[in-house]
Design a protein around this motif. Structure first.
Motif, PDB file in Angstrom:
ATOM      1  N   LEU A 127     -36.450  -6.788-131.086  1.00  0.00           N
ATOM      2  CA  LEU A 127     -37.419  -8.392-130.448  1.00  0.00           C
ATOM      3  C   LEU A 127     -36.802  -9.156-129.787  1.00  0.00           C
ATOM      4  N   PRO A 128     -35.129  -9.845-130.700  1.00  0.00           N
ATOM      5  CA  PRO A 128     -35.112 -10.860-130.418  1.00  0.00           C
ATOM      6  C   PRO A 128     -33.958 -10.356-128.896  1.00  0.00           C
ATOM      7  N   ARG A 129     -33.827  -9.572-129.012  1.00  0.00           N
ATOM      8  CA  ARG A 129     -33.015  -8.857-127.532  1.00  0.00           C
ATOM      9  C   ARG A 129     -34.659  -9.123-126.379  1.00  0.00           C
ATOM     10  N   LEU A 130     -35.523  -8.297-126.908  1.00  0.00           N
ATOM     11  CA  LEU A 130     -36.222  -8.565-125.525  1.00  0.00           C
ATOM     12  C   LEU A 130     -36.948  -9.643-125.458  1.00  0.00           C
ATOM     13  N   LEU A 131     -36.972 -10.471-126.514  1.00  0.00           N
ATOM     14  CA  LEU A 131     -36.932 -11.844-125.409  1.00  0.00           C
ATOM     15  C   LEU A 131     -36.337 -12.988-125.389  1.00  0.00           C
ATOM     16  N   ALA A 132     -34.953 -12.388-125.715  1.00  0.00           N
ATOM     17  CA  ALA A 132     -33.974 -13.530-125.029  1.00  0.00           C
ATOM     18  C   ALA A 132     -34.049 -13.163-123.186  1.00  0.00           C
ATOM     19  N   LEU A 133     -33.894 -11.802-123.817  1.00  0.00           N
ATOM     20  CA  LEU A 133     -33.897 -10.930-121.923  1.00  0.00           C
ATOM     21  C   LEU A 133     -34.510 -11.912-120.886  1.00  0.00           C
ATOM     22  N   ALA A 134     -36.312 -12.089-122.220  1.00  0.00           N
ATOM     23  CA  ALA A 134     -37.398 -12.485-120.802  1.00  0.00           C
ATOM     24  C   ALA A 134     -37.092 -13.892-120.591  1.00  0.00           C
ATOM     25  N   GLY A 135     -36.688 -14.499-121.274  1.00  0.00           N
ATOM     26  CA  GLY A 135     -36.486 -15.675-121.408  1.00  0.00           C
ATOM     27  C   GLY A 135     -35.086 -16.121-120.214  1.00  0.00           C
ATOM     28  N   GLN A 136     -34.248 -14.771-119.501  1.00  0.00           N
ATOM     29  CA  GLN A 136     -33.008 -14.557-117.828  1.00  0.00           C
ATOM     30  C   GLN A 136     -34.131 -13.883-116.946  1.00  0.00           C
ATOM     31  N   GLN A 137     -35.005 -12.474-117.527  1.00  0.00           N
ATOM     32  CA  GLN A 137     -35.534 -12.096-115.551  1.00  0.00           C
ATOM     33  C   GLN A 137     -36.840 -12.450-116.486  1.00  0.00           C
ATOM     34  N   THR A 138     -37.749 -13.365-115.922  1.00  0.00           N
ATOM     35  CA  THR A 138     -39.053 -13.874-116.506  1.00  0.00           C
ATOM     36  C   THR A 138     -40.257 -12.984-115.756  1.00  0.00           C
ATOM     37  N   GLU A 139     -39.570 -12.190-114.307  1.00  0.00           N
ATOM     38  CA  GLU A 139     -40.481 -11.185-114.148  1.00  0.00           C
ATOM     39  C   GLU A 139     -40.797 -10.215-115.566  1.00  0.00           C
ATOM     40  N   LEU A 140     -39.978 -10.008-116.467  1.00  0.00           N
ATOM     41  CA  LEU A 140     -40.588  -9.071-117.300  1.00  0.00           C
ATOM     42  C   LEU A 140     -41.168  -9.227-118.573  1.00  0.00           C
ATOM     43  N   GLN A 141     -41.107 -11.311-118.750  1.00  0.00           N
ATOM     44  CA  GLN A 141     -43.108 -11.741-119.739  1.00  0.00           C
ATOM     45  C   GLN A 141     -44.125 -10.979-119.806  1.00  0.00           C
ATOM     46  N   HIS A 142     -44.357 -10.899-118.032  1.00  0.00           N
ATOM     47  CA  HIS A 142     -45.908 -10.049-118.571  1.00  0.00           C
ATOM     48  C   HIS A 142     -46.056  -8.753-119.278  1.00  0.00           C
ATOM     49  N   ALA A 143     -44.937  -8.422-118.838  1.00  0.00           N
ATOM     50  CA  ALA A 143     -45.001  -6.375-119.664  1.00  0.00           C
ATOM     51  C   ALA A 143     -45.107  -7.384-121.364  1.00  0.00           C
ATOM     52  N   ILE A 144     -43.747  -8.212-121.339  1.00  0.00           N
ATOM     53  CA  ILE A 144     -43.071  -7.742-122.963  1.00  0.00           C
ATOM     54  C   ILE A 144     -44.633  -8.354-123.772  1.00  0.00           C
ATOM     55  N   ARG A 145     -45.028  -9.098-123.378  1.00  0.00           N
ATOM     56  CA  ARG A 145     -46.302  -9.775-124.671  1.00  0.00           C
ATOM     57  C   ARG A 145     -47.025  -8.755-125.494  1.00  0.00           C
ATOM     58  N   PRO A 146     -47.778  -7.825-124.086  1.00  0.00           N
ATOM     59  CA  PRO A 146     -49.074  -7.184-124.641  1.00  0.00           C
ATOM     60  C   PRO A 146     -47.352  -6.438-126.257  1.00  0.00           C
ATOM     61  N   VAL A 147     -46.848  -6.008-126.079  1.00  0.00           N
ATOM     62  CA  VAL A 147     -45.855  -5.089-127.495  1.00  0.00           C
ATOM     63  C   VAL A 147     -45.340  -5.673-127.841  1.00  0.00           C
ATOM     64  N   LEU A 148     -45.258  -7.502-128.228  1.00  0.00           N
ATOM     65  CA  LEU A 148     -44.304  -7.887-129.135  1.00  0.00           C
ATOM     66  C   LEU A 148     -45.157  -7.694-131.020  1.00  0.00           C
ATOM     67  N   GLY A 149     -46.443  -7.315-130.435  1.00  0.00           N
ATOM     68  CA  GLY A 149     -47.169  -7.124-131.802  1.00  0.00           C
ATOM     69  C   GLY A 149     -46.804  -8.364-132.496  1.00  0.00           C
ATOM     70  N   GLU A 150     -47.452  -8.594-134.240  1.00  0.00           N
ATOM     71  CA  GLU A 150     -47.998 -10.127-134.442  1.00  0.00           C
ATOM     72  C   GLU A 150     -46.435 -10.417-134.909  1.00  0.00           C
ATOM     73  N   ARG A 151     -45.638  -9.376-135.520  1.00  0.00           N
ATOM     74  CA  ARG A 151     -44.259 -10.270-135.821  1.00  0.00           C
ATOM     75  C   ARG A 151     -43.740 -10.516-134.387  1.00  0.00           C
ATOM     76  N   GLY A 152     -43.355  -9.985-133.781  1.00  0.00           N
ATOM     77  CA  GLY A 152     -42.895 -10.433-131.942  1.00  0.00           C
ATOM     78  C   GLY A 152     -43.866 -12.179-131.378  1.00  0.00           C
ATOM     79  N   ARG A 153     -44.891 -12.255-131.657  1.00  0.00           N
ATOM     80  CA  ARG A 153     -45.583 -13.426-131.876  1.00  0.00           C
ATOM     81  C   ARG A 153     -45.335 -14.912-132.095  1.00  0.00           C
ATOM     82  N   TRP A 154     -44.997 -13.937-133.996  1.00  0.00           N
ATOM     83  CA  TRP A 154     -44.814 -15.012-134.666  1.00  0.00           C
ATOM     84  C   TRP A 154     -43.070 -15.696-134.721  1.00  0.00           C
ATOM     85  N   LEU A 155     -42.311 -14.015-133.814  1.00  0.00           N
ATOM     86  CA  LEU A 155     -41.221 -14.755-133.656  1.00  0.00           C
ATOM     87  C   LEU A 155     -40.680 -16.174-132.847  1.00  0.00           C
TER      88      LEU A 155
END
Length: 451
Positions: free
Chosen positions: A125-153
């Motif tokens: 989760l931390p790696r993906l969240l940080a990467l999507a902060g740099q490559q914003t085109e990934l945010q839409h694809a990452i959001r559905p797979v974060l899970g509850e822990r990812g959204r909490w983080l």
């Protein structure tokens, strides 16, 4: 000697040095015996150790910190399979594809997980969240797979707040139908913005507005409505100008219109300073009139009628009408002369038409002019055709790197054997074929890992 006095003397000895001040002996009431070597240095070190322990033991504990952050809720999505998680780690740490293609490969992984209702493991989760902060085109694809822990983080950091959004589309709210009275009651500055989607009566009234921008926008919007009153007026202007000629070899003769009357000016046939006024008026008339005018004159379908329209201004006006109305029959007929009409065609017809156009282009610029109007994901047939054309097309100064991401995103993985052959046989495109081959070979591994 009290403990407080002893500590003050020990501190003074540490500041001045043991050569100038003798360290005090350890107080007897502490129950700690001094070491036997008796050197001033040892005595000072012992005093520091004992005094430090006393300070820590006798200090007040820090105030209790009350946690204000709620704990993460339990997960509701299952975690992705082990093999797929290994591929995700590989993409994050040592991508097996070209650097410019890593975002595409990651998106392919994320889309596969989303399609199966899975989430990423917590450790990623931390790696993906940080990467999507740099490559914003990934945010839409990452959001559905974060899970509850990812959204909490994601909710703990402002730069990850995008992850808290659910991405669930709100149900469309039915817009109020804009009546003519309501539109006329708007301030003049707002009327232009409310024309899109307005009823025909509103657009018709807009032709009488004082604002030139409002009138021009109304004309453009009415061009897309062949059943409007303006379209019928344009048809009346066009019919006398078009006639069929020839017996054995039929053709269409198109005359230029004369000076428009006040009604014509109201419909947009105004005068400008540049170019031929009569040709401009003809183009505007053709853009606003129903396309059926042409087929009525020829008695043929659009495919046989379009080649008979040879007058440049008339052709330009017809193309404007086709684009505005998304008329697929006319788009199919004229796409060879206007590749942008590929975007009007249905997917199945789009691929066939694009393949026909590609066979007539042997330059990267020509190929690019066709492909930019085709949807992103190509069919196996179109993908094979594109690879075949590029294999026999020299780059001619075009950087292969500019083609890498678009081709990787659009090509169907089934053409990988052809790409492999291209990579082995042709070096004119640099590393482009090899990078595509590597990428296309990795995609099936992701799909297989989720089974």
């Amino acid at each position: 000697m009290t403990t407080s006095t002893w500590w003050q003397q020990a501190t003074a000895a540490a500041l001045l040095g043991t050569a100038r001040r003798e360290p005090p002996p350890l107080p007897a009431d502490l129950g700690v015996e001094a070491r036997g070597d008796g050197s001033p240095e040892t005595a000072l070190l012992d005093a520091a150790a004992v005094g430090g322990a006393l300070l820590r033991a006798g200090g007040r504990p820090p105030p209790t910190v009350v946690a204000t952050t709620p704990v993460a809720p339990p997960e509701t999505q299952p975690e992705a399979p082990v093999r797929s998680v290994q591929l995700l780690a590989l993409l994050l740490d040592q991508p097996p594809v070209a650097a410019r293609l890593r975002p595409l490969a990651l998106r392919h992984w994320l889309d596969a997980a989303t399609a199966r209702g899975l989430r990423v493991p917590h450790v990623a989760l931390p790696r993906l969240l940080a990467l999507a902060g740099q490559q914003t085109e990934l945010q839409h694809a990452i959001r559905p797979v974060l899970g509850e822990r990812g959204r909490w983080l994601a909710g703990l950091r402002a730069d990850w707040a995008w992850g808290v959004e659910t991405g669930t589309a709100l149900a469309p709210v039915a817009a109020d139908v804009l009546t003519l009275e309501a539109w006329q009651a708007l301030p003049a500055a707002e009327r232009l913005d409310r024309l899109d989607g307005a009823p025909a009566e509103v657009l018709e009234a807009a032709l009488d507005e004082r604002s030139d921008k409002v009138r021009r926008q109304a004309c453009l919007l009415l061009d897309a409505r062949p059943g409007s009153a303006r379209a019928q007026r344009m048809a009346e202007r066009l019919r006398p100008l078009v006639s069929s000629a020839g017996r054995l070899r039929r053709s269409l003769e198109v005359e230029l219109p004369t000076q428009p009357d006040a009604a014509g000016v109201r419909d947009g046939l105004s005068t400008t300073r540049a170019g031929s006024q009569r040709e401009r008026w003809l183009e505007l008339i053709c853009a606003g009139a129903p396309l059926a005018i042409w087929t009525d004159v020829t008695g043929k379908d659009p495919a046989h009628t379009w080649p008979l329209i040879t007058q440049p201004a008339a052709r330009a006006g017809v193309l404007r009408a086709v684009r505005a109305r998304h008329d697929t029959a006319w788009a199919q007929a004229a796409v060879a002369d206007a590749p942008d009409l590929l975007g009007v065609l249905p997917p199945a017809e789009q691929d066939d038409a694009a393949l026909r156009l590609l066979r007539g282009h042997r330059t990267p610029a020509g190929v690019g002019a066709v492909l930019q109007h085709v949807r992103t994901r190509w069919s196996p047939a179109l993908s094979a055709g594109v690879v075949d054309v590029l294999r026999h097309t020299p780059p001619a100064g075009v950087a292969g790197s500019a083609w890498l991401a678009p081709l990787a995103e659009a090509l169907d993985p089934s053409v990988r054997p052809a790409v492999s052959a291209w990579a082995r046989a042709d070096h004119r495109w640099g590393s482009l074929p090899a990078d595509l081959d590597q990428y296309l070979s990795f995609l099936p591994a992701i799909t297989e890992a989720f089974r």
